[in-house]
Scaffold this active site. Structure first.
Site: not given
Ligand code: XMP
Length: 499
Positions: A33, A60-61, A147, A149, A205, A354
């Site tokens: 964050g 991180c944070y 990070h 990710e 959907d 999705k």
């Protein structure tokens, strides 16, 4: 997490340790964050989470919060690291196992962990951060300053997978097949022997959620498809033939084109069009609903108690991660069903993104043309004709849209384009020369956009050759169109649709 075939949920940092425990997680990740742990009002969280005995990874944070909570030190060094950074792995341990000693990772931080908590081993460092990763295998607590990710972190996914599979012992078994199995069992439990209805819009959907419910409860389900006359070329046939053939869903099509077009006569204002289409949609749906309820009652059979909705996980997260009682958004799927419909909702896609919905759809055998379909607004072509909506204009737009879609697909651009509205400027005419004569026709606008979530968008740089082919074909093949123009506006300031 999902790419590592592990089911994950996002929860807010305000969640209590007891609430976390109630979810019985196999692992916890504290995200990054933008704050400094020293800032007033910096997001804090219930440190009781560290007492739950659940393997935890701080990023991180989250890494800094963890360091502080467990007795380490975070320093405001004044040295910032942003972007691609060289990381030296000194002691890989479980978290950085099978990774090279030197690697590039993506950083974005001001503060740094200056001392790891007691009993933790430092796994990696950078030039300006002595403690860039740490671990306590005994407690199963891990942290990285970078990070993992982010795609630019070379071994980021491996950090996540090492944490999930090796440290936390979570198997890689979340896939579309077992999503189907789990959901089918849940739907059966929720619905019992009652009847269910579902509004099919032709979009991904509602197609997938309907097929899942059908797999679970078979002919207890009736799907309703309202043809408002504002569909694209081939859409109704796709739903009525291909979709039904592949899923076996019992389908009622409401042929409401005359009613919709009648009410739209003379209407040019976009909001008024939307309101009329929304209202008529609800009327059509409610009529079928009443008929089905009456039929069920006459037969003395099971009551119609449930309504299927194709709510996805991002909708749930956006509305604050709400619990089971979703409110139906006006933009959702089928043009906004009223909130006072007397039904319980069945929402089998509530935990999915999705791309996962598409994977489930493919696994269920839904035709690719439906599964890979781009977003299409509930009010359909009605809001892509600028001016009054008439049958003739719809016919022109339908042809132009079909050409644009088929050329974009043939050029392999479906994945890089979020959607490409094709718009008819029905009240604008311009002079052209076609064949040997002067023409006075309408312009068609191409609006290809790239986006993550439709909240913001940029116009897609479609290759000139593809644009040229689309333009040539539309002006040659569609009567009344003598000009094709490209919309090069981002959102904001323009919205994706023209109305
Ligand atoms: P805008 O035009 O607001 O569109 O930038 C954002 C996204 O929403 C879609 N859209 C709708 N979808 N019912 C829907 O189901 C609607 O009334 C509606 N209006 C816009 C639009 O296609 C884009 O993906």
């Amino acid at each position: 997490m999902r790419e590592a075939s592990v089911y994950s949920e996002i929860v807010p940092h305000t969640i209590t340790a007891a609430e976390v425990a109630a979810k019985n997680p196999a692992g916890i990740i504290l995200s990054g964050g933008p704050s400094s742990v020293y800032e007033e009002g910096a997001p804090s969280f219930d440190a009781g989470v560290f007492e739950l005995g659940v393997p935890t990874l701080g990023i991180c944070y989250g890494f800094q919060v963890m360091a502080r909570a467990l007795g380490g030190e975070v320093a405001q060094t004044g040295r910032r690291e942003y972007g691609a950074t060289d990381v030296s792995v000194t002691a890989p341990g479980t978290l950085l196992a099978d990774q090279p000693a030197e690697q590039i990772a993506w950083m974005s931080h001001g503060d740094s962990v200056s001392r790891a908590p007691e009993g933790f081993e430092v796994l990696a460092s950078t030039l300006s951060t002595p403690v860039a990763a740490f671990a306590s295998d005994e407690k199963k607590f891990y942290g990285v300053q970078w990070h993992p990710e982010v795609k630019h972190s070379q071994y980021g996914q491996s950090v996540l997978e090492n944490f999930l599979h090796r440290a936390a012992g979570i198997p890689a078994d979340w896939n579309s097949e077992n999503v189907i199995e789990t959901q089918v069992a849940r739907i059966r439990e929720q619905v019992g022997s009652a009847r269910v209805i579902s509004a099919l819009s032709g979009g991904v959907d509602s197609a997938v959620s309907t097929a899942l419910v059908h797999k679970a409860v078979g002919d207890q389900l009736t799907a309703v498809f309202v043809d408002h006359g504002l569909l694209r070329k081939g859409e109704r046939e796709q739903v009525e033939k291909d979709y039904v053939a592949s899923t076996g869903v019992r389908l009622i099509t409401v042929d409401a084109a005359d009613t919709f077009l009648g009410h739209l006569e003379g209407v040019t204002d976009p909001e008024q069009k939307r309101k009329i289409i929304g209202r008529e949609f609800i009327r059509a749906f409610e009529k079928v609903q009443r008929e089905l309820v009456a039929e069920a009652e006459a037969e003395g059979g099971e009551p119609v108690k449930f309504l299927v909705q194709g709510t996805l996980y991002p909708d749930v997260v956006e509305s604050g991660g709400g619990t089971g009682t979703a409110n139906i958004k006006s933009h959702h799927n089928v043009g906004g069903l009223p909130e006072d419909l007397d039904f319980e909702l069945v929402e089998p896609l509530r935990t999915l993104f999705k791309d996962e919905v598409r994977a489930v759809g493919r696994e269920l055998g839904i035709p690719e043309a439906i599964v890979s379909r781009q977003p299409f607004p509930g009010p359909g072509l009605g809001i892509r004709i600028i001016g009054e909506v008439t049958r003739e204009r719809l016919e022109i737009l339908r042809e132009a849209d079909a050409i644009a879609r088929s050329e974009l697909t043939a050029a392999g651009l479906d994945e890089s384009i979020w959607q490409c509205p094709v718009v008819l400027l029905a009240d604008v005419r311009s002079v052209g020369v076609q064949g040997d004569g002067r023409t006075y026709g309408h312009p068609i606008v191409l609006r290809p956009v790239s986006s993550e979530d439709a909240m913001t968008a940029d116009w897609t740089r479609v290759p000139y050759e593809v644009l040229a082919r689309i333009s040539n074909r539309i002006t040659n093949e569609v009567r009344e169109v003598n000009r094709v123009v490209l919309d090069v506006t981002s959102k904001p300031p323009g919205t994706i649709e023209w109305e």
